[in-house]
Design a protein around this motif. Structure first.
Motif, PDB file in Angstrom:
ATOM      1  N   ARG A   5     -12.273  -2.497   1.953  1.00 27.83           N
ATOM      2  CA  ARG A   5     -11.461  -3.519   1.261  1.00 27.83           C
ATOM      3  C   ARG A   5     -10.511  -2.843   0.254  1.00 27.83           C
ATOM      4  N   GLU A   6     -11.049  -1.835  -0.448  1.00 30.46           N
ATOM      5  CA  GLU A   6     -10.242  -1.097  -1.433  1.00 30.46           C
ATOM      6  C   GLU A   6      -9.062  -0.397  -0.739  1.00 30.46           C
ATOM      7  N   ARG A   7      -9.373   0.180   0.452  1.00 33.59           N
ATOM      8  CA  ARG A   7      -8.323   0.880   1.204  1.00 33.59           C
ATOM      9  C   ARG A   7      -7.215  -0.095   1.626  1.00 33.59           C
ATOM     10  N   ARG A   8      -7.647  -1.276   2.054  1.00 31.66           N
ATOM     11  CA  ARG A   8      -6.661  -2.281   2.487  1.00 31.66           C
ATOM     12  C   ARG A   8      -5.808  -2.749   1.305  1.00 31.66           C
ATOM     13  N   ARG A   9      -6.483  -2.883   0.139  1.00 31.91           N
ATOM     14  CA  ARG A   9      -5.743  -3.300  -1.071  1.00 31.91           C
ATOM     15  C   ARG A   9      -4.709  -2.250  -1.450  1.00 31.91           C
ATOM     16  N   THR A  10      -5.109  -0.968  -1.331  1.00 31.58           N
ATOM     17  CA  THR A  10      -4.166   0.118  -1.653  1.00 31.58           C
ATOM     18  C   THR A  10      -2.968   0.057  -0.715  1.00 31.58           C
ATOM     19  N   GLN A  11      -3.242  -0.176   0.567  1.00 27.63           N
ATOM     20  CA  GLN A  11      -2.138  -0.281   1.537  1.00 27.63           C
ATOM     21  C   GLN A  11      -1.220  -1.448   1.193  1.00 27.63           C
TER      22      GLN A  11
END
Lengths: 190, 216
Positions: A5-11
């Motif tokens: 989820r964190e990775r998607r938010r960063t993207q």
């Protein structure tokens, strides 16, 4: 799961800043099309982004420029220079105070030497030797300068010309040291 | 990712290209000021006072302190003009001095930050005299955003201000705040997330801010 989820938010954040690669951007688009939670997150971030982009700029108060120039004039005023002179005088007084015991010791040694003929003779002998060697060194320098003048007059003139340049350079160096000592900035920036 | 947001970013890029170089007139003023010409320095002050003051106000959240900080930033710039690299942007150099000074001030102040779970404080207008409606709206928007900025840490705030009010890139902000690009990305993302959470969690967002969010 949380990392994902964190990775998607960063993207998503990078997409808002236009910093995603085309591949990442299409991955974000796909994700937003399929995941309602991510779409809601993205919408909230985009609304925040829009709000910040449209945020008003605060104008400086009317008197600010005058205030700055007055402060600058005050900082460069003769009164402040006088302050520096006072600091110099205090510094010299402190040095004199520190040197007083040393001068007392030297005075005591001189009196002791005068009271003993042997010691006095030795001191005079050493002084004569020192003066003799200084005179010899000076004679050698003068002779060297005369030789140089005869061999190449241009070089000696160029050397003489360097003297005022060196003096100017030393004065400038002293000024720039004063400015730099006065105030240091946190970052060079430029 | 609609067309509108792409256009917004395009406009930002156009503004940004103007930021990376120094106007020849500005360079002339800098050179003259270096030679002791205070009138030339006054021109620099008049040109950049709004940018420097806005930066100080957005970071410090206090108009009086922002004035002091802006004044100090200009004085430091004057005293260090010899260090300015003419190949770089004067504005960026000046804002670097101002932002570092403001962050130092904030650190000295040892501000106690509000928890992001706390509700937003209510807005107060700074004067009692009636103002035209559009002026009131802009003031409300400005102060509303400031209330939000107050609730994020100083380093995050500086990154957000340099990004949104001055349109600097990650790399430029990193150079200005003397840190790495990845640290700046992290600060920006966290700050934006915190602001989005604050906006999302509170029911007391003023109408003026809603207008900004919807219309941009």
């Amino acid at each position: 799961m949380a990392n994902e989820r964190e990775r998607r938010r960063t993207q998503m954040q990078q997409a808002i800043d236009d910093a995603d690669s085309p591949e990442m951007l299409s991955a974000v688009r796909e994700q937003l099309a399929t995941d309602a939670d991510d779409r809601a997150d993205f919408d909230r971030l985009r609304r925040t982004d829009r709000m910040l982009r449209a945020a008003p700029q605060e104008a400086a108060p009317e008197h600010l420029a005058l205030k700055i120039m007055a402060a600058l004039a005050q900082r460069l005023s003769p009164e402040n220079m006088r302050g520096s002179s006072a600091a110099l005088a205090i510094g010299l007084a402190a040095i004199a105070l520190l040197l007083t015991p040393l001068l007392a010791v030297v005075g005591w040694l001189a009196i002791a030497a005068i009271s003993s003929a042997t010691v006095l003779g030795g001191v005079f002998g050493q002084l004569t030797l020192l003066i003799g060697s200084l005179m010899g060194a000076l004679e050698r320098i003068v002779a060297g300068a005369q030789d140089l003048m005869q061999a190449s007059p241009e070089a000696s003139l160029a050397l003489l010309g360097l003297i005022p340049i060196a003096v100017l350079w030393m004065i400038r160096f002293r000024w720039s040291s004063e400015w730099n000592d006065d105030d240091e900035i946190g970052a060079d920036g430029g | 990712m609609d067309e509108e947001s792409v256009n917004e970013r395009g406009a930002s890029r156009r503004e940004k290209s103007a930021l990376s170089t120094t106007d020849p007139i500005v360079l002339e003023w800098v050179t003259a000021a270096l030679g002791g010409d205070q009138d030339a320095f006054a021109e620099l002050v008049y040109t950049y006072q709004d940018s420097v003051y806005n930066l100080c106000y957005r970071i410090l959240s206090d108009r009086v302190e922002a004035e002091d900080a802006a004044q100090e930033a200009f004085l430091r710039a004057y005293l260090n003009l010899g260090r300015f690299d003419a190949a770089r942007s004067f504005k960026t150099w000046l804002l670097t001095i101002a932002s570092n000074h403001c962050i130092d001030r904030l650190r000295r102040r040892r501000m106690k930050f509000l928890s992001i779970d706390d509700p937003l404080p209510s807005l107060t207008l700074s004067g009692d005299e009636p103002e035209p409606e559009d002026v009131t709206i802009v003031r409300e928007q400005s102060e509303g955003i400031q209330r939000l900025l107050d609730q994020i840490p100083p380093d995050y705030r500086a990154a957000i201000v340099l990004r949104y009010w001055y349109d600097y890139s990650y790399t430029e902000i990193a150079a200005m705040l003397e840190t790495t690009e990845s640290a700046i990305k992290s600060r920006l993302f966290r700050a934006r997330q915190m602001l989005a959470d604050l906006i999302g969690d509170t029911k007391t967002i003023p109408g003026a801010l809603t207008l900004l969010m919807e219309n941009g």
